[in-house]
Design an enzyme around this catalytic site. Structure first.
Site, PDB file in Angstrom:
ATOM      1  N   ARG A  51     -36.802 -14.721  42.028  1.00 42.61           N
ATOM      2  CA  ARG A  51     -37.549 -15.549  42.979  1.00 42.61           C
ATOM      3  C   ARG A  51     -37.773 -16.959  42.434  1.00 42.61           C
ATOM      4  O   ARG A  51     -37.804 -17.919  43.189  1.00 42.61           O
ATOM      5  CB  ARG A  51     -38.875 -14.874  43.337  1.00 42.61           C
ATOM      6  N   ALA A  63     -37.492  -5.574  47.584  1.00 44.68           N
ATOM      7  CA  ALA A  63     -36.200  -5.398  46.932  1.00 44.68           C
ATOM      8  C   ALA A  63     -35.638  -3.989  47.130  1.00 44.68           C
ATOM      9  O   ALA A  63     -36.364  -3.035  47.406  1.00 44.68           O
ATOM     10  CB  ALA A  63     -36.326  -5.696  45.446  1.00 44.68           C
ATOM     11  N   LEU A  78     -39.443  -2.591  40.875  1.00 46.19           N
ATOM     12  CA  LEU A  78     -38.819  -3.371  41.944  1.00 46.19           C
ATOM     13  C   LEU A  78     -39.862  -3.586  43.030  1.00 46.19           C
ATOM     14  O   LEU A  78     -40.557  -2.644  43.426  1.00 46.19           O
ATOM     15  CB  LEU A  78     -37.621  -2.629  42.549  1.00 46.19           C
ATOM     16  N   ASP A  79     -39.992  -4.807  43.517  1.00 48.27           N
ATOM     17  CA  ASP A  79     -40.941  -5.104  44.591  1.00 48.27           C
ATOM     18  C   ASP A  79     -40.561  -4.340  45.857  1.00 48.27           C
ATOM     19  O   ASP A  79     -39.394  -3.985  46.050  1.00 48.27           O
ATOM     20  CB  ASP A  79     -40.947  -6.604  44.906  1.00 48.27           C
ATOM     21  N   PRO A  80     -41.524  -4.108  46.751  1.00 49.58           N
ATOM     22  CA  PRO A  80     -41.198  -3.455  48.028  1.00 49.58           C
ATOM     23  C   PRO A  80     -40.101  -4.175  48.796  1.00 49.58           C
ATOM     24  O   PRO A  80     -39.298  -3.530  49.483  1.00 49.58           O
ATOM     25  CB  PRO A  80     -42.534  -3.514  48.785  1.00 49.58           C
TER      26      PRO A  80
END
Length: 434
Positions: free
Chosen positions: A335, A79, A75-77
């Site tokens: 995204r 998210a 998970l991206d920072p």
């Protein structure tokens, strides 16, 4: 907590915003290593290492014994939400989460597109948004349901001929071939909240991309038919259509540009002031010394007060936003959905927020450890982690027992059932730290 029991398996933690998935694993290790719950695992691991041959011990990068932890999908920072973690032998089962269905909630902000397709990137294009309504967005969502071919984010880490796409952009070089779309499936997709302009705090980033990055993006977006802002109106010169602001609609170009300029001021906030900007007093003094007009005298001011005042410019609210919930298969880029949705409604859009609310059998608020529990001490997080690992192992045991007793001809059916029970892994690489 059960004394002396070696704890291994799979559980999930609610990742907070601002932390990388790898950092969450490091934080888990920091709490697990000295804990009573995982002391038996540490002891067993130490015994196993003592039995290793000398060459095996030399090859180990990490000499210190730490609880082995991996995650089943990054998970991206930006998210938040479900981050599946495997402990000990449970890291081997993270691959069982391939092809897992996941549920996301995202906030899509209209009016701008960035290189990363989210709010932490650099703005590459802005577009009008006053025509974007709830009805327009709901109508456009129809084309993103079911199975279709999705284009990955433009500046993602995907490689072409061994080179990341973003490097082509930064170097101003054309990519060798078109970016390949990937098959995805959206099982559920709905607009759950509409945010009218001025009713929310979401905003696009203030930093803009370089001319090279903008040119690169526009070229690729045009080829792939996901160009934000829609097509240029008839009669508009190519040079006018290629500026950062996409000019659309039926109004004449000058009027359209003025309106767009006002919208951009509302869209991109915190714009740094020019280093060469002067105060009004400095400008007045400078004008006088260089032979310009002096500041108005009292008589001039009195005269000017008799003239009709200009109507103040009408403040234009910022762009609208929408909260969208979806259930998707593996490999789906949320995204990209935000970016493509902006293009589909004749504007531009980016992902402002993202939560993975469910992955496989794990769902936020039901069977997921809260990250804040870690700082409350082992007496809080220990029983919860133990219960989740026990539950996972119990289900896994039931599945294995069912597989062994099932006839060979229905072996495939049993595997499908097991996958639906255990959840499936994500397409991203499974990372393990020990």
């Amino acid at each position: 907590m059960t004394q002396g029991k070696v704890m291994e398996g799979v559980f999930a933690i609610n990742k907070p915003k601002g932390l990388s998935s790898a950092q969450v694993l490091r934080d888990l290790q920091k709490h697990f290593n000295p804990s009573t719950l995982f002391a038996p695992w540490i002891s067993v691991e130490k015994t196993n290492r003592d039995r290793e041959k000398h060459n095996q011990r030399r090859r180990r990068r990490e000499k210190d014994i730490q609880v082995k932890i991996g995650h089943g999908g990054t998970l991206d920072p930006l998210a938040t939400g479900v981050l599946i973690a495997g402990v000990g032998k449970g890291t081997k089962s993270l691959q069982d989460f391939l092809s897992c269905t996941k549920q996301y909630e995202t906030i899509v902000l209209f009016g701008a597109s960035t290189d990363t397709y989210d709010r932490v990137g650099k703005v590459l294009r802005t577009a009008p948004y006053e025509h974007v309504t709830r009805e327009v967005v709901e109508a456009a969502l129809g084309q993103f349901r079911g199975k279709f071919m999705q284009l990955p984010p433009l500046f993602s880490a995907l490689k072409m001929n061994g080179k990341p796409l973003y490097e082509y952009a930064r170097e101003g070089k054309p990519i060798p071939r078109e970016i390949e779309r990937r098959p995805v499936e959206v099982l559920e997709l709905e607009l759950v909240e509409w945010m009218e302009p001025g009713t929310h705090t979401h905003q696009a980033p203030s930093e803009t991309g370089s001319d090279t990055e903008i040119k690169f993006a526009n070229t690729i977006w045009s080829q792939e038919k996901v160009l934000p802002g829609g097509s240029s109106p008839k009669g508009v010169k190519k040079e006018d259509a290629e500026v950062k602001e996409e000019i659309t609609g039926t109004e004449d170009v000058p009027t359209r540009k003025r309106k767009l300029s006002t919208e951009q001021d509302e869209l991109i906030l915190e714009r740094p002031s020019s280093k060469h900007q002067k105060s009004s007093e400095e400008e007045a003094n400078s004008a006088t010394m260089s032979g310009g007009l002096a500041a108005p005298t009292t008589t001039d001011a009195a005269l000017s007060s008799t003239l009709p005042e200009e109507a103040p410019e009408k403040s234009v609210p910022g762009p609208p936003a929408a909260r969208i919930r979806m259930k998707v298969t593996s490999g789906f880029y949320v995204r990209s959905l935000a970016h493509d949705l902006g293009a589909a409604v004749g504007s531009a859009a980016l992902m402002a927020e993202l939560e993975r609310s469910r992955q496989g059998e794990f769902e936020v608020g039901k069977n997921v450890l809260e990250y804040t529990d870690l700082d409350k001490g082992e007496e809080v997080w220990g029983p919860k982690v133990e219960a989740m690992l026990d539950a996972w192992n119990h289900k896994r045991g039931d599945v294995e027992e069912g597989r062994s007793s099932a006839p060979k001809k229905v072996e495939t059916e049993a595997k499908v059932e097991a996958d639906s029970v255990m959840g499936e892994a994500v397409p991203e690489a499974v990372n393990a730290t020990s």
